[in-house]
Design a protein around this motif. Structure first.
Motif, PDB file in Angstrom:
ATOM      1  N   GLY A   7       0.670  -1.124   0.093  1.00 34.93           N
ATOM      2  CA  GLY A   7       0.134   0.132  -0.347  1.00 34.93           C
ATOM      3  C   GLY A   7       0.939   1.117   0.274  1.00 34.93           C
ATOM      4  N   TYR A   8       2.353   1.178  -0.148  1.00 35.14           N
ATOM      5  CA  TYR A   8       3.392   2.586   0.087  1.00 35.14           C
ATOM      6  C   TYR A   8       3.826   1.975  -1.416  1.00 35.14           C
ATOM      7  N   LEU A   9       4.484   3.606  -1.696  1.00 31.19           N
ATOM      8  CA  LEU A   9       5.244   3.507  -2.763  1.00 31.19           C
ATOM      9  C   LEU A   9       6.428   3.302  -2.051  1.00 31.19           C
ATOM     10  N   THR A  10       6.951   2.264  -3.122  1.00 27.44           N
ATOM     11  CA  THR A  10       8.671   1.867  -2.609  1.00 27.44           C
ATOM     12  C   THR A  10       9.488   3.014  -2.464  1.00 27.44           C
ATOM     13  N   ALA A  11      10.941   2.695  -0.962  1.00 25.16           N
ATOM     14  CA  ALA A  11      11.745   4.003  -0.681  1.00 25.16           C
ATOM     15  C   ALA A  11      13.052   3.174  -0.688  1.00 25.16           C
ATOM     16  N   THR A  12      13.762   3.931  -1.440  1.00 21.28           N
ATOM     17  CA  THR A  12      15.008   3.419  -2.022  1.00 21.28           C
ATOM     18  C   THR A  12      16.337   4.653  -1.620  1.00 21.28           C
ATOM     19  N   PRO A  29       1.991   6.824   1.301  1.00 20.54           N
ATOM     20  CA  PRO A  29       0.859   5.707   0.253  1.00 20.54           C
ATOM     21  C   PRO A  29       0.871   5.999  -0.901  1.00 20.54           C
ATOM     22  N   ALA A  30       0.348   4.286  -1.295  1.00 16.23           N
ATOM     23  CA  ALA A  30       0.254   4.852  -2.678  1.00 16.23           C
ATOM     24  C   ALA A  30      -1.402   4.743  -3.080  1.00 16.23           C
ATOM     25  N   ALA A  31      -1.545   5.967  -2.293  1.00 21.35           N
ATOM     26  CA  ALA A  31      -3.468   6.256  -2.253  1.00 21.35           C
ATOM     27  C   ALA A  31      -3.296   7.263  -3.374  1.00 21.35           C
ATOM     28  N   VAL A  32      -4.325   7.581  -4.298  1.00 20.63           N
ATOM     29  CA  VAL A  32      -4.555   8.995  -4.984  1.00 20.63           C
ATOM     30  C   VAL A  32      -4.864  10.302  -4.120  1.00 20.63           C
ATOM     31  N   GLY A  33      -4.276  11.305  -4.192  1.00 20.32           N
ATOM     32  CA  GLY A  33      -3.639  12.126  -3.615  1.00 20.32           C
ATOM     33  C   GLY A  33      -2.796  12.961  -2.801  1.00 20.32           C
ATOM     34  N   ARG A  60      15.254   7.059  -9.018  1.00 23.37           N
ATOM     35  CA  ARG A  60      14.305   5.905  -8.491  1.00 23.37           C
ATOM     36  C   ARG A  60      13.233   5.910  -8.506  1.00 23.37           C
ATOM     37  N   LEU A  61      12.686   7.554  -8.595  1.00 26.49           N
ATOM     38  CA  LEU A  61      10.442   7.454  -9.174  1.00 26.49           C
ATOM     39  C   LEU A  61      10.542   6.764 -10.472  1.00 26.49           C
ATOM     40  N   ALA A  62      12.124   6.191 -11.373  1.00 25.96           N
ATOM     41  CA  ALA A  62      11.611   6.397 -12.790  1.00 25.96           C
ATOM     42  C   ALA A  62      11.064   3.851 -12.070  1.00 25.96           C
ATOM     43  N   ARG A  63      12.104   3.750 -10.983  1.00 18.57           N
ATOM     44  CA  ARG A  63      11.680   2.343 -10.017  1.00 18.57           C
ATOM     45  C   ARG A  63      10.665   2.205  -9.389  1.00 18.57           C
ATOM     46  N   THR A  64      10.693   3.112  -8.941  1.00 18.66           N
ATOM     47  CA  THR A  64       9.283   3.176  -8.135  1.00 18.66           C
ATOM     48  C   THR A  64       7.545   3.262  -8.906  1.00 18.66           C
ATOM     49  N   LEU A  65       7.586   4.116  -9.963  1.00 15.99           N
ATOM     50  CA  LEU A  65       6.699   3.729 -10.806  1.00 15.99           C
ATOM     51  C   LEU A  65       6.153   2.103 -11.899  1.00 15.99           C
ATOM     52  N   GLN A  66       7.583   2.143 -11.806  1.00 15.48           N
ATOM     53  CA  GLN A  66       7.462   0.521 -12.676  1.00 15.48           C
ATOM     54  C   GLN A  66       7.060  -0.583 -11.482  1.00 15.48           C
ATOM     55  N   ASP A  67       7.675  -0.187 -10.301  1.00 16.64           N
ATOM     56  CA  ASP A  67       6.839  -1.611  -9.592  1.00 16.64           C
ATOM     57  C   ASP A  67       5.575  -0.904  -9.144  1.00 16.64           C
ATOM     58  N   ASN A  68       4.870  -0.623  -9.443  1.00 13.91           N
ATOM     59  CA  ASN A  68       3.624  -0.022  -9.300  1.00 13.91           C
ATOM     60  C   ASN A  68       3.173   0.719 -10.473  1.00 13.91           C
ATOM     61  N   THR A 105      12.094   8.362 -21.031  1.00 14.56           N
ATOM     62  CA  THR A 105      13.191   7.644 -21.559  1.00 14.56           C
ATOM     63  C   THR A 105      13.485   6.310 -20.389  1.00 14.56           C
ATOM     64  N   ARG A 106      13.182   6.066 -19.423  1.00 15.40           N
ATOM     65  CA  ARG A 106      14.160   5.775 -18.633  1.00 15.40           C
ATOM     66  C   ARG A 106      12.829   3.679 -18.281  1.00 15.40           C
ATOM     67  N   GLY A 107      11.904   4.129 -19.083  1.00 14.57           N
ATOM     68  CA  GLY A 107      10.806   2.693 -19.276  1.00 14.57           C
ATOM     69  C   GLY A 107       9.635   3.123 -18.653  1.00 14.57           C
ATOM     70  N   VAL A 108       8.783   4.631 -18.403  1.00 14.18           N
ATOM     71  CA  VAL A 108       7.825   5.044 -17.723  1.00 14.18           C
ATOM     72  C   VAL A 108       6.898   5.176 -19.015  1.00 14.18           C
ATOM     73  N   PRO A 109       5.691   4.418 -19.442  1.00 16.78           N
ATOM     74  CA  PRO A 109       4.748   4.559 -19.686  1.00 16.78           C
ATOM     75  C   PRO A 109       4.706   6.296 -19.683  1.00 16.78           C
ATOM     76  N   GLU A 110       4.618   7.378 -21.018  1.00 17.98           N
ATOM     77  CA  GLU A 110       4.162   8.072 -21.319  1.00 17.98           C
ATOM     78  C   GLU A 110       3.358   8.781 -20.632  1.00 17.98           C
ATOM     79  N   ASN A 111       1.539   8.078 -20.923  1.00 18.93           N
ATOM     80  CA  ASN A 111       0.499   7.831 -20.578  1.00 18.93           C
ATOM     81  C   ASN A 111      -0.078   8.057 -18.666  1.00 18.93           C
ATOM     82  N   ARG A 112       1.011   7.515 -18.203  1.00 14.28           N
ATOM     83  CA  ARG A 112       0.395   6.890 -16.892  1.00 14.28           C
ATOM     84  C   ARG A 112       1.189   8.577 -16.290  1.00 14.28           C
ATOM     85  N   ILE A 113       1.789   9.948 -16.541  1.00 14.29           N
ATOM     86  CA  ILE A 113       2.625  11.175 -16.444  1.00 14.29           C
ATOM     87  C   ILE A 113       1.899  12.006 -16.704  1.00 14.29           C
TER      88      ILE A 113
END
Length: 145
Positions: A7-12, A29-33, A60-68, A105-113
């Motif tokens: 339920g939380y975004l990964t932190a590294t 928290p991986a929650a809207v808002g 780090r943010l790219a990895r977090t988005l890929q993990d979620n 460029t780090r693999g996060v789909p454009e439509n998710r941002i």
């Protein structure tokens, strides 16, 4: 170092330890808002070019988005109040567009941002002195889905 919790975004973070030190990692928290500032994003003054010191945070943010993979974010750009307001809005828009470009460029789909630039309209500190003005020059992200 990696911190995870359902339920939380990964932190590294990379840590060098000497002696007995305590390190706290903030899990969002991986929650809207939910929002988080990206404090180590650094741009050349008055420019939207990312400086190399920004890449660790962005990776780090790219990895977090890929993990979620179901999480979508909105990048929000802010500036101080120095200069013309319309140019500050444009600068904040260009900066978040550059952050988005890098994440793609780090693999996060454009439509998710999505992106928005607020210029200097949402300061979090006084614009009276340079020490506090720099706190207003920031990029944050908010979970929108």
């Amino acid at each position: 170092m990696l911190a995870t919790r359902a339920g939380y975004l990964t932190a590294t973070d990379t840590v060098s330890l000497s002696g007995s030190r305590t390190l706290e990692l903030l899990l969002v928290p991986a929650a809207v808002g939910s929002s988080l500032e990206l404090p180590t994003l650094i741009f050349a003054q008055g420019k939207y070019t990312l400086l190399p010191a920004s890449y660790t945070e962005l990776n780090r943010l790219a990895r977090t988005l890929q993990d979620n993979p179901t999480v979508n974010i909105r990048l929000e750009g802010h500036t101080d109040n120095q200069g013309r307001a319309d140019l500050n809005v444009k600068l904040s828009e260009d900066r978040v567009a550059e952050v988005k470009r890098y994440l793609v460029t780090r693999g996060v789909p454009e439509n998710r941002i999505s992106t928005i630039g607020y210029g200097g309209s949402r300061p979090r500190a006084s614009n009276d002195r340079e020490e506090t003005r720099k706190l207003n020059r920031r990029v944050e992200f908010t979970i929108v889905k």
